[in-house]
Design a protein around this motif. Structure first.
Motif, mmCIF file in Angstrom:
data_model
loop_
_atom_site.group_PDB
_atom_site.id
_atom_site.type_symbol
_atom_site.label_atom_id
_atom_site.label_comp_id
_atom_site.label_asym_id
_atom_site.label_seq_id
_atom_site.Cartn_x
_atom_site.Cartn_y
_atom_site.Cartn_z
ATOM 1 N N MET A 174 11.840 10.524 -3.715
ATOM 2 C CA MET A 174 10.531 10.516 -4.363
ATOM 3 C C MET A 174 9.980 11.948 -4.394
ATOM 4 N N GLY B 270 5.174 0.415 -2.203
ATOM 5 C CA GLY B 270 6.626 0.192 -2.138
ATOM 6 C C GLY B 270 6.929 -1.296 -1.998
ATOM 7 N N THR C 292 4.133 -4.591 5.355
ATOM 8 C CA THR C 292 3.326 -3.912 6.370
ATOM 9 C C THR C 292 4.223 -3.209 7.381
ATOM 10 N N ASN C 293 3.668 -2.205 8.053
ATOM 11 C CA ASN C 293 4.427 -1.621 9.168
ATOM 12 C C ASN C 293 4.210 -2.442 10.453
ATOM 13 N N GLU D 96 -0.968 1.237 3.808
ATOM 14 C CA GLU D 96 -0.843 0.134 4.769
ATOM 15 C C GLU D 96 -1.932 -0.899 4.463
ATOM 16 N N PRO D 97 -1.555 -2.055 3.929
ATOM 17 C CA PRO D 97 -2.571 -3.023 3.518
ATOM 18 C C PRO D 97 -3.462 -3.494 4.662
ATOM 19 N N ASN E 225 3.502 5.852 -1.024
ATOM 20 C CA ASN E 225 2.247 5.309 -0.498
ATOM 21 C C ASN E 225 1.198 5.176 -1.611
ATOM 22 N N ASN F 238 12.573 -4.558 6.935
ATOM 23 C CA ASN F 238 13.165 -3.592 6.004
ATOM 24 C C ASN F 238 13.418 -2.282 6.717
ATOM 25 N N GLY G 183 0.842 -1.186 0.000
ATOM 26 C CA GLY G 183 0.000 0.000 0.000
ATOM 27 C C GLY G 183 0.885 1.246 0.000
ATOM 28 N N ASN H 4 9.362 13.734 -0.936
ATOM 29 C CA ASN H 4 10.274 13.722 0.214
ATOM 30 C C ASN H 4 11.552 14.508 -0.066
ATOM 31 N N GLU I 87 18.448 1.738 0.479
ATOM 32 C CA GLU I 87 18.812 3.151 0.307
ATOM 33 C C GLU I 87 17.561 4.014 0.139
ATOM 34 N N LEU I 88 17.582 5.154 0.814
ATOM 35 C CA LEU I 88 16.480 6.119 0.699
ATOM 36 C C LEU I 88 16.351 6.564 -0.758
HETATM 37 N N1 SAM Z 1 2.775 0.439 4.890
HETATM 38 C C1 SAM Z 1 3.580 -0.659 4.511
HETATM 39 C C2 SAM Z 1 4.939 -0.601 5.172
HETATM 40 O O1 SAM Z 1 5.175 0.312 5.964
HETATM 41 O O2 SAM Z 1 5.740 -1.488 4.941
HETATM 42 C C3 SAM Z 1 3.703 -0.894 3.038
HETATM 43 C C4 SAM Z 1 3.873 0.270 2.121
HETATM 44 S S1 SAM Z 1 5.414 1.105 2.239
HETATM 45 C C5 SAM Z 1 5.216 2.275 0.920
HETATM 46 C C6 SAM Z 1 6.497 -0.098 1.590
HETATM 47 C C7 SAM Z 1 7.962 0.123 1.782
HETATM 48 O O3 SAM Z 1 8.380 1.249 1.044
HETATM 49 C C8 SAM Z 1 8.368 0.374 3.217
HETATM 50 O O4 SAM Z 1 9.352 -0.570 3.599
HETATM 51 C C9 SAM Z 1 8.950 1.757 3.177
HETATM 52 O O5 SAM Z 1 9.985 1.895 4.093
HETATM 53 C C10 SAM Z 1 9.439 1.835 1.742
HETATM 54 N N2 SAM Z 1 9.619 3.210 1.291
HETATM 55 C C11 SAM Z 1 8.702 4.183 1.222
HETATM 56 N N3 SAM Z 1 9.237 5.326 0.758
HETATM 57 C C12 SAM Z 1 10.541 5.065 0.506
HETATM 58 C C13 SAM Z 1 11.630 5.830 0.013
HETATM 59 N N4 SAM Z 1 11.476 7.117 -0.330
HETATM 60 N N5 SAM Z 1 12.822 5.218 -0.122
HETATM 61 C C14 SAM Z 1 12.997 3.914 0.228
HETATM 62 N N6 SAM Z 1 12.003 3.137 0.681
HETATM 63 C C15 SAM Z 1 10.786 3.698 0.829
#
Ligand code: SAM
Length: 316
Positions: free
Chosen positions: A191, A316, A95-96, A68-69, A312, A157, A66, A194, A187-188
């Motif tokens: 996007m 991701g 998921t978180n 958050e699924p 989101n 992660n 998602g 951000n 790695e960040l």
């Molecule tokens: N809500 C869920 C979660 O927190 O895992 C699933 C969606 S979230 C978008 C999926 C993954 O994308 C997460 O592990 C998050 O840390 C990663 N993510 C989101 N934005 C990011 C970014 N700018 N760079 C690297 N990873 C990113």
């Protein structure tokens, strides 16, 4: 299906919602997102139709993400439907984990085999600050619930952010000794939403190895290079979308919650499948796969992703 550059596309990331109970600073804006109307979102039936169409083209692995699924009221039924789709061999969820404790066993029973859990810090204050509202204790309870529920694999992660959690590399990696989990540092990625992270935030995952001289290399698995600490039950993984991108072996397409296929995470290209029947969806997916670029442009603080959405809204 083989794309124009010889890559076999076998992996679909299915975003079931843009909404999230957290607001991670690198992922989504503090105010959240403008809620899509029901008419704009894929219905459960359309999501399952899309998975059937993808399976016809050779997709065998689906990751549900998602937003958050686990905020999605019908998440169990979606997971069950995906897992029961002929041709789909593996279903996983990202998921978180904060909402996971009451759902973990049911997700496993619904056919989810693997869970990836996002956790960037082990310090409660920092967790609240990076997620803008979350509780570390809830996330840790979620991880423990995942471990008890008997998934084939649990991965953690952590987005590696210079000046934020690079001092916690040893502590996060030590979770692979405490628990049977892989901890993967990512790695960040810069996007669209951000861009207030400065250049110092974008550090290569090679810093993980600097901080863990005792880590022994083991193998490559998908996009991750895996290492092991002495006595560890799981791996430490490095995922390097910036310093060493993996476009040449990219085997995935993404489907957003509003029905857009994204051939590449970092390109603006999107192809709608909303409102189509299964044949129409399969045809649009075929087009999307053939449009997959060889590679995305370089990514850095000065050179952000060309994706037209935040993570989101992509999944991701
Ligand atoms: N809500 C869920 C979660 O927190 O895992 C699933 C969606 S979230 C978008 C999926 C993954 O994308 C997460 O592990 C998050 O840390 C990663 N993510 C989101 N934005 C990011 C970014 N700018 N760079 C690297 N990873 C990113």
């Amino acid at each position: 299906m083989i794309d124009a550059f010889g890559r076999n596309i076998t992996y679909l990331r299915l975003s079931v919602t843009e909404l999230c109970n957290l607001r991670c600073r690198y992922c989504m804006p503090e105010e959240g997102v403008c809620k899509l109307t029901h008419g704009q979102m894929l219905t459960e039936e359309e999501m399952l139709m899309a998975v059937r169409a993808a399976a016809r083209l050779g997709v065998s692995k689906v990751r549900i993400t998602g937003g958050e699924p686990l905020t999605k009221p019908n998440i169990l039924s979606i997971c069950r439907g995906v897992a029961n789709t002929p041709g789909i061999q593996e279903v996983s969820v990202t998921t978180n984990a904060t909402l996971l404790p009451p759902l973990a066993v049911s997700l496993r029973e619904a056919g989810v085999r693997r869970v990836n859990i996002s956790l960037d810090t082990l310090k409660a204050e920092k967790y609240r600050s990076i997620t803008r509202r979350g509780s570390l204790a809830d996330a840790l309870r979620g991880i423990e619930a995942a471990l008890k529920a008997g998934f084939d694999q649990v991965k953690i992660n952590a987005v590696l952010i210079g000046g934020f959690n690079d001092d916690e590399i040893p502590a996060l990696a030590a979770l692979t000794v405490k628990w049977p989990v892989d901890v993967r540092f990512i790695e960040l990625m810069p996007m669209p939403g951000n861009l207030d992270f400065g250049p110092e935030s974008y550090i290569p995952v090679s810093r993980v190895l600097d901080a863990l001289p005792q880590a022994a290399p083991e193998k490559e698995e998908g996009v991750a290079r895996l290492y092991r600490l002495p006595g560890a039950q799981g791996h430490v993984g490095l995922i390097s979308p910036l310093s060493r991108h993996f476009c040449a072996s990219c085997n995935r397409i993404r489907l957003t919650a509003d029905g857009k296929i994204k051939p590449c995470l970092h390109s603006a290209e999107e192809i709608s499948i909303k409102g189509l029947d299964e044949d129409g969806m399969a045809e649009q997916m075929r087009r999307a796969i053939l449009l997959k670029p060889a590679c995305h442009g370089s990514l850095s603080a000065d050179c952000p992703s060309q994706a037209a959405r935040n993570m989101n809204q992509i999944g991701g």
